[in-house]
Design a protein around this motif. Structure first.
Motif, mmCIF file in Angstrom:
data_model
loop_
_atom_site.group_PDB
_atom_site.id
_atom_site.type_symbol
_atom_site.label_atom_id
_atom_site.label_comp_id
_atom_site.label_asym_id
_atom_site.label_seq_id
_atom_site.Cartn_x
_atom_site.Cartn_y
_atom_site.Cartn_z
ATOM 1 N N ASP A 21 -8.253 8.657 2.743
ATOM 2 C CA ASP A 21 -8.579 7.465 1.959
ATOM 3 C C ASP A 21 -7.414 7.122 1.033
ATOM 4 O O ASP A 21 -7.034 5.947 0.919
ATOM 5 C CB ASP A 21 -9.855 7.694 1.133
ATOM 6 N N ASP A 22 -6.785 8.154 0.448
ATOM 7 C CA ASP A 22 -5.672 7.933 -0.507
ATOM 8 C C ASP A 22 -4.324 8.296 0.119
ATOM 9 O O ASP A 22 -3.830 9.420 -0.042
ATOM 10 C CB ASP A 22 -5.947 8.785 -1.759
ATOM 11 N N ASN A 23 -3.646 7.522 0.708
ATOM 12 C CA ASN A 23 -3.928 6.111 0.968
ATOM 13 C C ASN A 23 -3.563 5.740 2.401
ATOM 14 O O ASN A 23 -2.972 4.706 2.680
ATOM 15 C CB ASN A 23 -3.151 5.254 -0.032
ATOM 16 N N ALA A 24 -4.027 6.656 3.336
ATOM 17 C CA ALA A 24 -3.810 6.281 4.749
ATOM 18 C C ALA A 24 -4.630 5.034 5.044
ATOM 19 O O ALA A 24 -4.228 4.170 5.829
ATOM 20 C CB ALA A 24 -4.233 7.436 5.653
ATOM 21 N N GLY A 52 6.340 7.620 -3.148
ATOM 22 C CA GLY A 52 6.520 8.017 -4.541
ATOM 23 C C GLY A 52 5.450 7.504 -5.495
ATOM 24 O O GLY A 52 5.585 7.648 -6.710
ATOM 25 N N GLU A 53 4.368 6.928 -4.966
ATOM 26 C CA GLU A 53 3.321 6.409 -5.862
ATOM 27 C C GLU A 53 2.650 7.539 -6.620
ATOM 28 O O GLU A 53 2.402 7.436 -7.826
ATOM 29 C CB GLU A 53 2.267 5.622 -5.057
ATOM 30 N N GLU A 54 2.401 8.644 -5.916
ATOM 31 C CA GLU A 54 1.681 9.752 -6.542
ATOM 32 C C GLU A 54 2.504 10.420 -7.654
ATOM 33 O O GLU A 54 1.959 11.142 -8.480
ATOM 34 C CB GLU A 54 1.314 10.802 -5.479
ATOM 35 N N MET A 55 3.813 10.157 -7.677
ATOM 36 C CA MET A 55 4.674 10.739 -8.712
ATOM 37 C C MET A 55 4.656 9.905 -9.978
ATOM 38 O O MET A 55 5.118 10.336 -11.016
ATOM 39 C CB MET A 55 6.129 10.788 -8.222
ATOM 40 N N MET A 88 -3.443 -2.544 -1.855
ATOM 41 C CA MET A 88 -4.619 -1.844 -1.332
ATOM 42 C C MET A 88 -4.419 -0.347 -1.521
ATOM 43 O O MET A 88 -3.491 0.228 -0.940
ATOM 44 C CB MET A 88 -4.782 -2.160 0.159
ATOM 45 N N ASP A 89 -5.221 0.256 -2.350
ATOM 46 C CA ASP A 89 -5.126 1.699 -2.575
ATOM 47 C C ASP A 89 -6.527 2.285 -2.552
ATOM 48 O O ASP A 89 -7.319 2.029 -3.465
ATOM 49 C CB ASP A 89 -4.430 1.978 -3.920
ATOM 50 N N MET A 90 -6.850 3.064 -1.537
ATOM 51 C CA MET A 90 -8.176 3.649 -1.302
ATOM 52 C C MET A 90 -9.186 2.554 -0.980
ATOM 53 O O MET A 90 -9.985 2.152 -1.829
ATOM 54 C CB MET A 90 -8.637 4.488 -2.493
ATOM 55 N N ALA A 128 0.872 -1.178 0.000
ATOM 56 C CA ALA A 128 0.000 0.000 0.000
ATOM 57 C C ALA A 128 0.910 1.230 0.000
ATOM 58 O O ALA A 128 1.915 1.241 0.713
ATOM 59 C CB ALA A 128 -0.881 0.019 1.252
ATOM 60 N N HIS A 129 0.586 2.235 -0.816
ATOM 61 C CA HIS A 129 1.440 3.425 -0.767
ATOM 62 C C HIS A 129 1.002 4.324 0.385
ATOM 63 O O HIS A 129 -0.187 4.414 0.701
ATOM 64 C CB HIS A 129 1.455 4.166 -2.107
ATOM 65 N N PHE A 130 1.982 4.959 1.032
ATOM 66 C CA PHE A 130 1.651 5.837 2.165
ATOM 67 C C PHE A 130 1.925 7.296 1.856
ATOM 68 O O PHE A 130 1.589 8.178 2.646
ATOM 69 C CB PHE A 130 2.392 5.391 3.435
HETATM 70 ZN ZN LIG Z 1 -3.485 6.345 -4.177
#
Ligand SMILES: [Zn+2]
Length: 550
Positions: A283-286, A316-319, A344-346, A256-258
């Motif tokens: 939600d994205d993505n705590a 770095g997922e959002e990048m 698991m993302d959102m 899961a990205h944090f």
């Molecule tokens: Zn996300």
């Protein structure tokens, strides 16, 4: 109070839902309590939206490490739990740059800026503005080309500047100094994302105010001192990696990205007001990060020991999936021994009315059908399956390594990529159900005690309605060379029909050079369905040119 039929119904539903909540098992209650703690902390303003490479990301990282330690999950990063990686933020003007005119210093970035493709140079000269001679600085007023093209929507000033600077350099200019004394706007600014190849001489833009001050008298001789120094701007992102060693032959990866958007600095916020606000990313993505921690807790005491478990909180997922791509290129375990990967993302906004949980990657292994039944009435939500192994999240990086994947997602909502994605909107009971469902899948597969077979699937194209045509490639967002590197090529689309393969770097489309995402998108916009043109791309050191039909 007079009760109508509907009011009675609402009341009953309310009582039912509260009593069923109260009937939650002790273990489930604990999970919900923990989820609240994790998400409220990770989405707190103190973490400033957890942008990769920032203090906020580090606070989140420390929190996750603290939880892994608390649960007894051992470290499996490269620096104990963390695995750090570099994020290239493009170009920046180096602090040793300077520009003085008659011993007056111009402020770097304000009174002037060197274009990103300027080489490192030191120049001292006493040129006259009106004279263009060899080995001397040349001054160019943009008023003329701006005036001539003021009604030409296709005029590309950046391209004009680059082309004419090359010509000036070939004719002996030691530096090209641009300014604009016309009343027309030029909107020129330092573009950190410009990856075009370096020119032999620096190209400098002087602001209107500074130009008014120094360049009004074209016959004047100026005492010029310039130093240009353009460097790379990098940040360090951190994956956080924990491990349960069951001494098994294969390992299951949960991820899961944090990271999230910070104040929206990277241009990926949906907020169009330009305000710099904290994007809390509950939600994205705590939510996914919290689920990862709770699944680690569950699996630590689980009897499902036919696999080891690796837990990765990606940054770095959002990048552009930077962290997961870095991990799959620099794995800390043998990827050949990975059984499957769950992403698991959102997962925190299960919609109370539709109750849809979408499960992507269903087509990446024949064995998924043995544990995922969309018609199963016992599960407290509607499972919507999608077969593709790719999509806008980290499982894609593992699919690219031929690893079976599943992607859990409770759906879009109006707070997506906005500052309003806050903890008080999380559906904790819904997230509990998602966690328990994932645990059911892991337990069922554990019983089968097999290594899942991998299947290639179709590639999901991120539908970019803005474009009339696309090439059918998945761009590699982590590539920092000039051009667009294809991370995936979709069968039957223009690029694959033209023979372009994964790993090729597109550098020109028609007459338009492609050196960054921006110039790629601008070039694409020039074509429509059915158009035929030439495409130039690099395969290793070879440059190939061929025809492409949209
Ligand atoms: Zn996300």
């Amino acid at each position: 109070m007079f009760l109508t039929k509907t009011r009675t119904l609402v009341l009953v539903l309310f009582v039912f839902s509260t009593t069923s909540a109260q009937k939650l098992k002790k273990a489930d209650k604990l999970i919900i309590e923990n989820l609240k703690k994790h998400i409220e902390y990770l989405a707190d303003d103190r973490l400033e939206g957890r942008r990769a490479g920032t203090k906020g990301e580090e606070l989140a990282m420390d929190y996750i490490i603290g939880k892994f330690k608390e649960i007894g999950i051992s470290a499996k990063g490269t620096e104990y739990y963390p695995q750090s990686f570099e994020i290239n933020d493009g170009k920046q003007i180096g602090s040793s740059s300077y520009f003085t005119i008659n011993n007056n210093s111009l402020e770097t970035g304000k009174d002037y800026f060197p274009f990103p493709y300027s080489p490192a140079k030191k120049i001292e000269a006493a040129p006259a503005i009106a004279i263009q001679e060899a080995d001397m600085p040349w001054f160019v007023d943009l008023a003329e080309p701006l005036e001539e093209n003021k009604n030409n929507p296709h005029f590309d000033l950046e391209e004009y500047i680059r082309t004419n600077s090359i010509k000036a350099a070939n004719r002996g200019a030691s530096v090209v100094i641009l300014y604009n004394l016309s009343s027309l706007e030029d909107k020129l600014a330092f573009n950190p994302k410009d990856k075009s190849e370096k020119l032999p001489v620096p190209v400098i833009y002087v602001s209107k105010d500074a130009a008014k001050k120094y360049f009004q008298d074209k016959t004047a001789t100026l005492n010029i001192k310039i130093r240009t120094d353009i460097g790379e701007k990098n940040r360090i992102g951190h994956n956080v990696i924990g491990y349960i060693d069951n001494k098994a032959a294969t390992t299951v990866i949960l991820g899961a990205h944090f990271d999230h958007l910070g104040y929206g600095e990277d241009g990926n916020s949906m907020l169009r007001t330009g305000e710099k606000l904290i994007h809390n990313g509950a939600d994205d993505n705590a939510s996914g990060t919290a689920a990862l921690i709770e699944l680690a807790r569950i699996l630590k005491t689980s009897k499902a020991k036919n696999n080891n478990y690796l837990f990765i909180a990606f940054s770095g997922e959002e990048m552009g999936l930077f962290g997961s791509k870095y991990f799959t290129d620099h794995p800390t375990i043998d990827l050949a021994k990975v059984n499957y990967m769950l992403n698991m993302d959102m997962v925190g906004r299960l919609n109370d009315s539709t109750k849809v949980l979408s499960v992507g990657g269903f087509g990446t292994s024949p064995q998924w059908a043995s544990v995922i039944n969309p018609h199963d009435k016992k599960i407290p939500f509607v499972v919507k399956i999608d077969s593709s192994g790719t999509g806008p999240s980290d499982h894609t990086s593992f699919y690219r390594k031929d690893i079976p994947v599943l992607f859990f997602f409770t759906g879009q909502h109006r707070d997506y990529h906005r500052p309003s994605d806050d903890a008080d909107k999380i559906n904790y009971l819904g997230e509990l159900h998602v966690i328990n469902y994932i645990n059911t899948i892991i337990t069922a597969l554990n019983k089968q005690n097999i290594k899942l077979a991998f299947l290639k699937t179709r590639e999901t194209q991120t539908a970019n309605t803005a474009f009339r045509v696309t090439l059918g490639i998945m761009p590699d967002y982590t590539y920092d060379g000039a051009g667009i590197r294809a991370d995936g090529v979709t069968e039957g689309r223009p690029a694959s029909r033209a023979g372009i393969k994964t790993g090729d770097v597109i550098i020109q489309l028609g007459d338009f050079p492609v050196n960054s995402m921006d110039t790629y998108m601008q070039a694409l916009n020039k074509f429509k369905k059915g158009d035929k043109t030439k495409v130039k791309y690099k395969r290793g050191s070879e440059t190939i040119e061929t025809t492409i039909e949209f």
